[in-house]
Write an enzyme that holds these catalytic residues in place. Sequence first.
Site, short mmCIF file in Angstrom:
data_model
loop_
_atom_site.label_atom_id
_atom_site.label_comp_id
_atom_site.label_asym_id
_atom_site.label_seq_id
_atom_site.Cartn_x
_atom_site.Cartn_y
_atom_site.Cartn_z
N ARG A 34 40.43 32.23 47.06
CA ARG A 34 40.64 32.87 48.37
C ARG A 34 39.33 33.13 49.10
NH1 ARG A 34 44.48 38.01 49.13
NH2 ARG A 34 43.20 39.01 47.54
N LYS A 58 51.19 37.45 51.30
CA LYS A 58 51.62 38.53 52.20
C LYS A 58 50.75 38.58 53.45
CE LYS A 58 51.03 41.78 49.11
NZ LYS A 58 50.45 40.93 48.05
N ARG A 103 36.31 38.16 48.00
CA ARG A 103 36.43 39.58 47.70
C ARG A 103 35.99 39.86 46.26
NH1 ARG A 103 42.35 41.18 49.71
NH2 ARG A 103 42.21 42.40 47.79
N ARG A 136 53.50 50.30 47.54
CA ARG A 136 53.14 49.69 46.27
C ARG A 136 53.58 50.54 45.08
NH1 ARG A 136 48.47 46.47 48.30
NH2 ARG A 136 47.73 45.13 46.64
N ARG A 162 44.92 43.56 38.31
CA ARG A 162 45.80 43.76 39.48
C ARG A 162 47.21 43.25 39.20
NH1 ARG A 162 42.46 40.65 43.51
NH2 ARG A 162 43.98 41.17 45.10
P1 ADP Z 1 48.25 38.39 49.55
O1 ADP Z 1 48.03 39.07 50.87
O2 ADP Z 1 49.69 38.44 49.11
O3 ADP Z 1 47.31 38.87 48.49
P2 ADP Z 1 47.09 36.03 50.85
O4 ADP Z 1 47.89 35.85 52.08
O5 ADP Z 1 45.73 36.60 50.95
O6 ADP Z 1 47.96 36.83 49.75
O7 ADP Z 1 46.98 34.60 50.13
C1 ADP Z 1 46.18 34.40 48.96
C2 ADP Z 1 45.46 33.05 49.04
O8 ADP Z 1 46.43 31.99 48.95
C3 ADP Z 1 44.71 32.80 50.36
O9 ADP Z 1 43.52 32.09 50.03
C4 ADP Z 1 45.67 31.94 51.18
O10 ADP Z 1 44.94 31.05 52.04
C5 ADP Z 1 46.41 31.16 50.10
N1 ADP Z 1 47.83 30.93 50.45
C6 ADP Z 1 48.70 31.79 51.05
N2 ADP Z 1 49.94 31.24 51.15
C7 ADP Z 1 49.85 30.02 50.60
C8 ADP Z 1 50.83 28.97 50.38
N3 ADP Z 1 52.11 29.09 50.77
N4 ADP Z 1 50.40 27.85 49.75
C9 ADP Z 1 49.10 27.73 49.34
N5 ADP Z 1 48.14 28.68 49.51
C10 ADP Z 1 48.52 29.82 50.12
P1 ADP Z 2 46.18 41.99 47.57
O1 ADP Z 2 47.21 41.74 48.61
O2 ADP Z 2 45.26 40.86 47.31
O3 ADP Z 2 46.72 42.60 46.32
P2 ADP Z 2 45.23 44.23 49.20
O4 ADP Z 2 44.24 43.80 50.18
O5 ADP Z 2 46.62 44.50 49.66
O6 ADP Z 2 45.21 43.17 48.02
O7 ADP Z 2 44.72 45.54 48.45
C1 ADP Z 2 43.43 45.62 47.89
C2 ADP Z 2 43.29 46.92 47.11
O8 ADP Z 2 43.44 48.04 47.99
C3 ADP Z 2 44.33 47.14 46.02
O9 ADP Z 2 44.00 46.50 44.79
C4 ADP Z 2 44.30 48.67 45.90
O10 ADP Z 2 43.16 49.12 45.19
C5 ADP Z 2 44.14 49.10 47.36
N1 ADP Z 2 45.45 49.28 48.02
C6 ADP Z 2 45.92 48.59 49.10
N2 ADP Z 2 47.13 49.02 49.46
C7 ADP Z 2 47.47 50.01 48.58
C8 ADP Z 2 48.61 50.83 48.41
N3 ADP Z 2 49.68 50.73 49.21
N4 ADP Z 2 48.58 51.74 47.39
C9 ADP Z 2 47.51 51.86 46.58
N5 ADP Z 2 46.42 51.11 46.68
C10 ADP Z 2 46.38 50.18 47.67
#
Ligand code: ADP
Ligand code: ADP
Length: 220
Positions: free
Chosen positions: A127, A15, A160, A90, A171
Site C-alpha cells: 500500500r 474501505k 504507513r 471498530r 492488526r
Molecule cells: P482499508 O481502508 O480497508 O485498509 P485500502 O482502501 O487502503 O483498505 O486498500 C488497501 C490497499 O489495497 C491499497 O493499496 C489499495 O490501493 C489496494 N486495493 C484496494 N481495493 C483493491 C481491490 N479491489 N483490488 C486490488 N487492490 C485493492
Molecule cells: P486500516 O483501514 O488500514 O486498518 P485505519 O487507517 O482505519 O487503518 O486505522 C489506523 C489505526 O488508527 C488503527 O490501527 C487504530 O490504531 C486507529 N483507529 C482508527 N479508527 C479507529 C477506531 N474506530 N477505533 C480505534 N482505533 C482506531
Amino acid sequence: MATVLILLGPPGAGKGTQASRLAAERSLPHVSTGDLFRENLSQGTDVGKRAQEFMDAGKLVPDEIVLEMLFDRVARPDCARGYVLDGFPRTLPQAEALQARLPADDEVRAISLEVDDEVVVRRLSGRLTCSKGGHMHHVDFSPPKVAGVCDTCGGELVRRKDDAPEVIQERLAVYREQTAPLIGYYEGLGLLHRIDGAQEPDRVFAELVDAATATRRETA
Ligand code: ADP
Ligand code: ADP
C-alpha cells in the site's frame, strides 16, 4: 433525515479506496477515523499524542478518545445530510454509541467488504498512502503514474509505519477479536450487506453503490 453508510472489513479490505468513491458518488463527506487520527498526529494535537502509541503498535485507540473525535466530526454542518464511515465503528461499544446517538429516522446501512488474510497481507504490504488526501495506491495493483506522487492530488505517497509485516499481523488479530463481531451486530439489526472485496475495484464499487441504493428503496 441523514444517510449513514458504514464500511466494515479488515485492514486492507478496500474501505478507504471505496469509501472515497462512494462519498463522491453520493455527495457525502468521507469520514475516516484513521485519517482523522493521522491528521491529528501530523498537527501534534493532544488527540494525536494520545493515539500515537496505540496506532504504532497496531492496537485500537481507546473508545472514549475515538468517540469524542468522531462525534465532533459528524456534528459539523457538512454531515447534516449524512456521511460515509470508514474505519468506524471498530468495537461493539463504538457501534452501540453510534446507534444510540443517531436519530431514529436516519437511514443506516453497514456494508461488509469480505477478504481473506492472504489478500490483506498482499494489499497492505504494497500500500502507498497519499500523505495529503488519504488517497490510495498500490505498488502492483494501482501504481501511480509518477513514482511517489499521488495521481489524484499530487501529494507525496508514503508507506504507513503500521503497514510493516509484524504490525499487519497484530492488526489482523485485533480485527478478528474486536471488530469482526460487528458483522453479527449489524446483521441482527437487519442493516448488513456483504460484498466480496477480493473482486477488482470497479466490480466492488458497482456492488457497493447497489447496496447503498437498496437502503434508500427499503426505507422509502
Ligand atoms: P482499508 O481502508 O480497508 O485498509 P485500502 O482502501 O487502503 O483498505 O486498500 C488497501 C490497499 O489495497 C491499497 O493499496 C489499495 O490501493 C489496494 N486495493 C484496494 N481495493 C483493491 C481491490 N479491489 N483490488 C486490488 N487492490 C485493492
Ligand atoms: P486500516 O483501514 O488500514 O486498518 P485505519 O487507517 O482505519 O487503518 O486505522 C489506523 C489505526 O488508527 C488503527 O490501527 C487504530 O490504531 C486507529 N483507529 C482508527 N479508527 C479507529 C477506531 N474506530 N477505533 C480505534 N482505533 C482506531
